[in-house]
Structure formats: structure tokens, C-alpha cells
Design a protein around this motif. Sequence first.
Motif, PDB file in Angstrom:
ATOM      1  N   ARG A 168     -52.667   0.444 -10.576  1.00  0.00           N
ATOM      2  CA  ARG A 168     -54.054   0.874 -10.383  1.00  0.00           C
ATOM      3  C   ARG A 168     -54.987  -0.323 -10.249  1.00  0.00           C
ATOM      4  O   ARG A 168     -55.880  -0.339  -9.390  1.00  0.00           O
ATOM      5  N   CYS A 169     -54.788  -1.331 -11.090  1.00  0.00           N
ATOM      6  CA  CYS A 169     -55.649  -2.523 -11.001  1.00  0.00           C
ATOM      7  C   CYS A 169     -55.365  -3.299  -9.726  1.00  0.00           C
ATOM      8  O   CYS A 169     -56.279  -3.880  -9.122  1.00  0.00           O
ATOM      9  N   GLY A 170     -54.116  -3.311  -9.307  1.00  0.00           N
ATOM     10  CA  GLY A 170     -53.778  -3.979  -8.058  1.00  0.00           C
ATOM     11  C   GLY A 170     -54.470  -3.345  -6.870  1.00  0.00           C
ATOM     12  O   GLY A 170     -55.030  -4.039  -6.007  1.00  0.00           O
ATOM     13  N   ARG A 171     -54.466  -2.035  -6.790  1.00  0.00           N
ATOM     14  CA  ARG A 171     -55.147  -1.348  -5.687  1.00  0.00           C
ATOM     15  C   ARG A 171     -56.647  -1.589  -5.728  1.00  0.00           C
ATOM     16  O   ARG A 171     -57.293  -1.759  -4.699  1.00  0.00           O
ATOM     17  N   ARG A 172     -57.178  -1.590  -6.934  1.00  0.00           N
ATOM     18  CA  ARG A 172     -58.632  -1.731  -7.077  1.00  0.00           C
ATOM     19  C   ARG A 172     -59.104  -3.128  -6.697  1.00  0.00           C
ATOM     20  O   ARG A 172     -60.215  -3.285  -6.168  1.00  0.00           O
ATOM     21  N   HIS A 173     -58.267  -4.132  -6.908  1.00  0.00           N
ATOM     22  CA  HIS A 173     -58.727  -5.513  -6.743  1.00  0.00           C
ATOM     23  C   HIS A 173     -57.940  -6.299  -5.701  1.00  0.00           C
ATOM     24  O   HIS A 173     -57.979  -7.532  -5.701  1.00  0.00           O
ATOM     25  N   GLY A 174     -57.252  -5.603  -4.804  1.00  0.00           N
ATOM     26  CA  GLY A 174     -56.614  -6.274  -3.679  1.00  0.00           C
ATOM     27  C   GLY A 174     -55.411  -7.111  -4.031  1.00  0.00           C
ATOM     28  O   GLY A 174     -55.175  -8.154  -3.412  1.00  0.00           O
ATOM     29  N   VAL A 175     -54.655  -6.689  -5.035  1.00  0.00           N
ATOM     30  CA  VAL A 175     -53.456  -7.409  -5.465  1.00  0.00           C
ATOM     31  C   VAL A 175     -52.251  -6.484  -5.319  1.00  0.00           C
ATOM     32  O   VAL A 175     -52.168  -5.462  -5.996  1.00  0.00           O
ATOM     33  N   ARG A 176     -51.341  -6.843  -4.440  1.00  0.00           N
ATOM     34  CA  ARG A 176     -50.142  -6.025  -4.282  1.00  0.00           C
ATOM     35  C   ARG A 176     -49.182  -6.269  -5.446  1.00  0.00           C
ATOM     36  O   ARG A 176     -49.236  -7.317  -6.103  1.00  0.00           O
ATOM     37  N   VAL A 177     -48.299  -5.314  -5.676  1.00  0.00           N
ATOM     38  CA  VAL A 177     -47.375  -5.384  -6.804  1.00  0.00           C
ATOM     39  C   VAL A 177     -45.944  -5.399  -6.291  1.00  0.00           C
ATOM     40  O   VAL A 177     -45.560  -4.563  -5.470  1.00  0.00           O
ATOM     41  N   ARG A 178     -45.164  -6.358  -6.761  1.00  0.00           N
ATOM     42  CA  ARG A 178     -43.730  -6.411  -6.482  1.00  0.00           C
ATOM     43  C   ARG A 178     -42.987  -6.245  -7.801  1.00  0.00           C
ATOM     44  O   ARG A 178     -43.238  -6.994  -8.753  1.00  0.00           O
ATOM     45  N   ALA A 179     -42.091  -5.272  -7.860  1.00  0.00           N
ATOM     46  CA  ALA A 179     -41.365  -4.981  -9.096  1.00  0.00           C
ATOM     47  C   ALA A 179     -40.046  -5.740  -9.130  1.00  0.00           C
ATOM     48  O   ALA A 179     -39.347  -5.860  -8.126  1.00  0.00           O
ATOM     49  N   ARG A 180     -39.704  -6.248 -10.318  1.00  0.00           N
ATOM     50  CA  ARG A 180     -38.462  -6.999 -10.511  1.00  0.00           C
ATOM     51  C   ARG A 180     -37.717  -6.434 -11.708  1.00  0.00           C
ATOM     52  O   ARG A 180     -38.281  -6.251 -12.782  1.00  0.00           O
ATOM     53  N   SER A 181     -36.425  -6.135 -11.508  1.00  0.00           N
ATOM     54  CA  SER A 181     -35.610  -5.675 -12.640  1.00  0.00           C
ATOM     55  C   SER A 181     -34.676  -6.792 -13.102  1.00  0.00           C
ATOM     56  O   SER A 181     -34.898  -7.404 -14.141  1.00  0.00           O
ATOM     57  N   GLY A 182     -33.640  -7.112 -12.312  1.00  0.00           N
ATOM     58  CA  GLY A 182     -32.711  -8.163 -12.728  1.00  0.00           C
ATOM     59  C   GLY A 182     -32.862  -9.479 -12.001  1.00  0.00           C
ATOM     60  O   GLY A 182     -32.300 -10.491 -12.418  1.00  0.00           O
ATOM     61  N   GLY A 183     -33.589  -9.493 -10.876  1.00  0.00           N
ATOM     62  CA  GLY A 183     -33.826 -10.738 -10.153  1.00  0.00           C
ATOM     63  C   GLY A 183     -32.702 -11.194  -9.248  1.00  0.00           C
ATOM     64  O   GLY A 183     -32.714 -12.321  -8.754  1.00  0.00           O
ATOM     65  N   HIS A 184     -31.721 -10.303  -8.978  1.00  0.00           N
ATOM     66  CA  HIS A 184     -30.597 -10.690  -8.112  1.00  0.00           C
ATOM     67  C   HIS A 184     -30.893 -10.490  -6.624  1.00  0.00           C
ATOM     68  O   HIS A 184     -29.998 -10.712  -5.806  1.00  0.00           O
ATOM     69  N   ASP A 185     -32.070 -10.052  -6.280  1.00  0.00           N
ATOM     70  CA  ASP A 185     -32.439  -9.899  -4.873  1.00  0.00           C
ATOM     71  C   ASP A 185     -32.027 -11.149  -4.101  1.00  0.00           C
ATOM     72  O   ASP A 185     -32.500 -12.252  -4.381  1.00  0.00           O
ATOM     73  N   TYR A 186     -31.142 -10.993  -3.114  1.00  0.00           N
ATOM     74  CA  TYR A 186     -30.571 -12.145  -2.429  1.00  0.00           C
ATOM     75  C   TYR A 186     -31.625 -13.005  -1.731  1.00  0.00           C
ATOM     76  O   TYR A 186     -31.402 -14.195  -1.515  1.00  0.00           O
TER      77      TYR A 186
END
Length: 535
Positions: free
Chosen positions: A98-116
Motif C-alpha cells: 500500500r505504501c509502495g503504491r502511494r509513494h511510487g515505490v514498486r515492491v519485489r518479493a524475495r523468499s530464498g534468493g535463489h532467483d538465477y
Amino acid sequence: MSTTPTAASRLLVLILCTLAISCSSGIAGFAAGDDDAFIRCLAAAAVPPRLVHTPGSASYAPTLVSSIRNLRFVTPGTPRPLAIVAAAEAGHAQAAVRCGRRHGVRVRARSGGHDYEGLSYLSLDRRERFAVLDLAALRDVRVDADRAEAWVGSGATLGELYYAVGAASRTLAFPAGVCPTVGVGGHISGGGFGTLMRRYGLAADNVLDAVLVDADGRLLNRTTMGEGLFWAIRGGGGESFGVVLSWKLRLVRVPETVTVFTIRRPRNQSATDLITKWQEISPSLPRDVILRVVVQSQHAQFESLFLGRCRRLARLMRARFPELGMTQSDCEEITWIQSTVYFAFYSSSKPLELLLDRGTEPDRYFKAKSDYVQEPIPRHAWESTWPWLEEHDAGLLILDPYGGEMARVSPAATPFPHRKGNLYNLQYYSFWFEHGAETLERHLSWVRGLYGEMEPYVSKNPRTGYVNYRDMDLGRNEIEGNVTSYTKGKVWGEKYFRGNFERLAAVKAMVDPDDFFRNEQSIPPLPAAKGWSSI
């Protein structure tokens, strides 16, 4: 003859486990703003300051690196998030969105960090203002052995999930990958295959429910999100549609005793012939057995899990694959939970508590690519791979056979389309430890060169790959107007998802039409002109 894991084998497990977006303004519900306003918004939403890490804080760098598995993405100059929100409860994730949408900050979610390619915690566009929503603290695992079900947080690792299931029952398991430090959230959202897939399918095939934060910050479950979105997050890459906080899983039945073996054959002992023969045999074996291959240097390593006793497995191998020369002395009878340790560390005698080790800071660089093979690759092509592997000790091939349950499930049942007709997944992997542009280019050239050599023998129109082995070489998104281009997205998207890509884009248009959740390979919204009859 019994095969003893070598030092090279032990190193191999370490290798296997390392398993254009401009800042928008004018988008509905997504306003431009300053960084401080985003931080103040989080504080007003009761997110404790200790959970919000900014570049000026001492905790920022260690928190950012804590789940990075690839040194390629900790080099100076890599665009960093303006904040890391280490959510400890669902409300913190909702506040970040919600704060990201309100203030122009996109959100990237990370669980384990193995994204190649590191897209869960970095951006390739220096102009993008984004925050990382770190889910590592959302790691509870609750097992109901009587119902053969479990709820698991997206921030849990596969090892933590396996450990909890094994502690609850000797005859329950969950079908997922072999690397225990992989985060549950990313693994399931991309499909998730492993040693039980030929009997029970993918991790995503065994999801019963999920809790997700959508682009409006609402908390949804399967009933409230609807079947279209529930379909999309089970193999379509959950980061495109929201933030999945937890998953309800169907646990599967296994015997109290299973059998494993590892047999290494060098090139000068018919390794080429064995790999060539393996292609025809492994996908057609009974679904209670998997026989995978790892090829490195001048050796092929055959690794198997069988849901039964050693005597039966030896009899099966003599009948179906006598060329391998497997005997009862090669195999070991253990429990399923011990088998997860065996495939992670090449030893069943190591303590189960190793499954709870979430890993340390990254210690290697790597690059990987993948293919699907639908017709057996001829012997001469396999013979031509040995010089590539001989000159590059830090390169390997991993062959995971399909068939069994993987061939029975419809390719449209989930976004993961690689079902019937695929013999196996082929992964190309290169790793290194030295820093420098010349070293980087040499290793990238190697993996790309071998990938190019294999083009005549793999899937075509399109040449496909596995989304959990993310590969930016396949293409990257571009922005048209204020949203990701559907046309550009198709270039890489149909390689991962084939005919399911358009349906994924239709779901995206329904649940996130403003394209808040996006990265360099996120699903774009389907243009309204194309329409979609049902999702």
C-alpha cells in the motif's frame, strides 16, 4: 560394486544449490513520491523500524546479502533497493504494498534468493525506485499428519519444510527440489520439480490453498482470489500477481523405506553410450523411480530414488537398464527424509539438522540456461559435449527425466506446460570464484556456446526453458505507455509457458491492470483489445 561419493561429488552439491522498467508516474493508484515518504508511510502503518532497512543503516548490507546466492549480483554498481522490509507478519507485507503504491515505490518479493538472475532483489534499470519485501521471517511450517496437509510460509526453505514433514511422519513427504536452501515461495510459484515428480508431479500440483497480498494490499485466499489467480500463482511466477505469503500443501504417501544409489561412470567406461541409452529408458521407467544424470568433466553420475526396496530396484535395473551395471551393493535403503539429505549432501549419514541450515553469504558466481528435450539426442552429439566439459571443469549438465505423473497431467492444468512429450529437462550450468570482466565473459561464453551447440536437438518453435531457471538471454520486458509490453513479453514468455502465456497475461490484466508488480521478466497485462473468454 558400491560407489563412494568423491570430493568432486561433494563439491557438486554446493554448485547445485547456488541453485527494463522505468519509474512510473501517472498510473492509476501508483503515484510518484520521495523515499522518505515511503519510509514514513511504513512507520504510520505500524511496521517496526527494526524491520525496515535503508542504505544508511548498518543492517542494510548484511540483510540484502543474506539471501543472495550469486556473486554476480553483489558487485559494485548493481542497482539496489531503497529499502528492505523484513516482514514478520501479513500486515507488514500489506503495508509495503500500500505504501509502495502511494509513494511510487514498486515492491519485489524475495523468499530464498535463489532467483538465477536476481530479479527478486535487484533491478536492471537504475531509474527504478523499488523496495525488497523479504519474506525470510515468514517461515512457519505446520504439519497436520492426520490430514496429510501442511501450511508453510513462503520464507521457509525446502529443507525446513522437509524437516518438519519428516518429524511428523515417516510415511509422508512433499514433492519438490533437491536443494534445501531454496525458498518455498519462489520454488512453488515456478512449478517446482524434484525426485518425487514422476510419482506425484510438481510442488505446484500439490497446492491446496494460498494466502496472497494483491496489488491493492488486500489479503486473499483461494476462495477470495478466485480460481484464475489461484491457477496463475501455481507455476506462473507468483511475483507477477502479488505476494504469496503462505501455501497449503497436500502431502504425499511414501513407504517407510526407500532406496537410493549414485553410480559414476567415466567417459572411457561407456558414459556416452549410457547417457544415450538413458534418454529412452528413464522417462518410461515405473513412476516410483527416478534416474537422473549429472555430467561434469569426463564423468556421468547416475542418481536414483526408488519408492521401494533395493532388491526390487536392482531387479528393475537389470531388466530395463543392464548396461548401467547396477547391483544391490550399489544401493542404500533409508527413509524418505534421509533421502533429502542424501541428494543434498551425497550422504545419508549426515544429521537431518543440516536441512535447517539456510546457507551463508554467496561464495560463487554462476550462470545457467535450460532446455526441454523431446527426442533422444544422438550419440554423436553427446560425444561432442565432452571437449566442452573437459576444457571447463566449472561447467556441468543436469538431466532430470520426466514421464510418469508429469506426462499424465494436462499442460493447461497449471501454467507449467512441460508435460507429455518431454523426455527430460536439460540444464547447463557454469560456476566460478574469480572476480573480473574477462572471467565473467569467459564463463558466460562457455554456457551460451554449449547451449548454442545443442540447439538442433532440443525443443523448437519455441525453444523452451524452465522459468525457475530464469534466463535473461531469452528476452526482457519493455514498457509501452505505463505498463509492460505484451508483444515484447511474448518473446520470452512463450518459451517458459508456451500456450499458457496468454492466459497468464489475462489474469494479470484482471488482478493488476496497472502493472504494479513487475520486473524484467514479469507477466504483462493482456491488452484489452485481445480479450479473453475465461480465466
